[in-house]
Design an enzyme around this catalytic site. Sequence first.
Site, PDB file in Angstrom:
ATOM      1  N   ASP A 135       0.847  -1.165  -0.108  1.00  0.00           N
ATOM      2  CA  ASP A 135      -0.028  -0.031   0.209  1.00  0.00           C
ATOM      3  C   ASP A 135       0.937   1.167   0.023  1.00  0.00           C
ATOM      4  OD1 ASP A 135      -2.893   0.938   0.498  1.00  0.00           O
ATOM      5  OD2 ASP A 135      -1.803   2.067   2.084  1.00  0.00           O
ATOM      6  N   GLU A 150       1.398  -0.694  -5.196  1.00  0.00           N
ATOM      7  CA  GLU A 150       0.524   0.396  -5.246  1.00  0.00           C
ATOM      8  C   GLU A 150       1.595   1.632  -5.591  1.00  0.00           C
ATOM      9  OE1 GLU A 150      -3.292   2.730  -3.833  1.00  0.00           O
ATOM     10  OE2 GLU A 150      -1.674   2.617  -2.512  1.00  0.00           O
TER      11      GLU A 150
HETATM   12  C1  NOJ Z   1      -4.445   3.085  -0.938  1.00  0.00           C
HETATM   13  C2  NOJ Z   1      -5.615   2.085  -0.471  1.00  0.00           C
HETATM   14  O1  NOJ Z   1      -5.780   1.253  -1.735  1.00  0.00           O
HETATM   15  C3  NOJ Z   1      -6.779   3.072   0.041  1.00  0.00           C
HETATM   16  O2  NOJ Z   1      -7.762   2.184   0.046  1.00  0.00           O
HETATM   17  C4  NOJ Z   1      -6.468   3.414   1.173  1.00  0.00           C
HETATM   18  O3  NOJ Z   1      -7.505   4.496   1.663  1.00  0.00           O
HETATM   19  C5  NOJ Z   1      -4.826   4.331   1.209  1.00  0.00           C
HETATM   20  N1  NOJ Z   1      -4.044   3.542   0.466  1.00  0.00           N
HETATM   21  C6  NOJ Z   1      -4.387   4.521   2.642  1.00  0.00           C
HETATM   22  O4  NOJ Z   1      -4.090   3.491   3.105  1.00  0.00           O
END
Ligand code: NOJ
Length: 545
Positions: A214, A268
């Site tokens: 993440d 991500e």
């Molecule tokens: C990306 C995640 O996909 C999202 O859902 C989240 O709110 C943020 N990162 C913070 O962790």
Amino acid sequence: MHSAQRTSDTGWWRNAVIYQVYPRSFADADGDGTGDLAGVRRHLPYLAELGVDALWFTPWYRSPQADGGYDVADYRAIDPAFGTLEDAEALIADALRLGIRTIVDIVPNHVSADHAWFREALAAPPGDPARDRFWFHDGKGPGGDTIPTNWSSSFGGDTWTRTTGPDGRPGQWYLHMFAPEQPDLNWNHPDVAAEHEAVLRFWYDRGVAGVRIDSASMLAKDPSLPEVGEAHPPGRHPHLDRDEVHDVYRRWRKIADSYDEPRLLVGEVWLEDTDRFVRYLRDDEMHMAFNFDFMSRPWDAEALAASIRSTFAAHAAVSAPPTWVLSNHDVTRPVTRYGREDTSFAFADKRFGTPTDLALGARRARAAALLTAALPGVLYVYQGDELGLPEVEDLPDGAREDPMHFRSGGVDPGRDGCRVPLPWTATGPTFGFSGEAAAAPWLPQPQDWGGHAAQTQESDPGSFLTLYRRAIRLRRAEPALRGDAFAWTETAPGALAFRRGEDVTCVVNFADAPADLPAHTEVLLASGPLEGGALPKDTAAWLRT
Ligand code: NOJ
């Protein structure tokens, strides 16, 4: 059996189909209105029939759910609403028996304010080492009343919250790039690195095939806390994509590679600069990262072709495969987005009351599914996209939970609309999401939700689900679709066409005029009916050529 063989392949992931499970909304076995791991186990045959190679679970750990589980209180425990660690182990094993691997989510940028470390830090006085695992800082100005930096949060609003001392007086501030319930970790602290490495091993040892990382480009911060906007060379931004973040993934890659079947790192990484993006994909870092550039583009032949070209160009420098993503739990469902006048996606543009034509959006989302499934690389499918679910745009205000909605002052509808519990059956109080006599789903389902039910779609040759199943089956069965070979071919203006390998061509028509198809011996699959042998607007076809 095919599936059993796949589990011993290294490199299985290079052309995999990875299905994203949002556990809260997938299926609820215990009837409390929240999806759970037992619900996923029950529906594993559905996922096997869909033909996916792996499941990526958004965070299933113990969490107050201030941000849908991206506020992790304990990485080694499953949230009681979802089940137990034993349930997770059983799910991983059951899935593997069906040839489906598991990927878990790791959220290294921040933890929950309920995490033991943060509680300890809050209870400790300023200057105490317990605070060093986070970014505690005195405020500026008299009395420390002024926020330490003006960095802005991707959730809107400030990124610092002031603490209150035991005497009730205002104390230090702490940094949170997302909601205040998600304090940022200090990656310069050795405990932070060591703990995450232990967490990786904890899950890898339990048989998970990989982790989705993440907010992967956000971990490192400049300790001198400069403002954004001051000139900084690439890699020296105060809190984004700093060069030293790569050391983290190099260490993680060594851990991932130390397993007999090497484990995966999936990033991500939201970065506009593709050169900076692919740095995360160097051979000693991540295996792949989500292609948000493609996902955000409008439904337009040139725009999508340009993204495909730049994706290939960027990945040519590394051995990581490209990935193709139409949506996830953060963005507007494709059926709704592609039916709008502006079909691109940007968080900043989300507004209530944006008109959409769902029939048009559905046609395009079907064509987009065939387009992405025909491209070389890894395909991601977000749960419910295979059912053609639209965004639920009329949730009652009281039902919304997403901090993005609240922190925008109610201007941004937030991300709840793509997280509504799935419909499994055409009828019933929760359309099969929960068993009979269950509590109401945590987000209300629209009254017509049963029209999208998986069970009904299974036997409908024209349904979204049938299209996805056929596409995924063909992707696996056709050698041309399994390889890397890709070549653009000539086609009508306003259409895209490319050949895969020796004998498969994908054509997508975006133009008003039907496009003539290239010479072919067979239509393998089409996203909608052909018109006198030609491909209508907003339709895609796979041809044997
Ligand atoms: C990306 C995640 O996909 C999202 O859902 C989240 O709110 C943020 N990162 C913070 O962790």
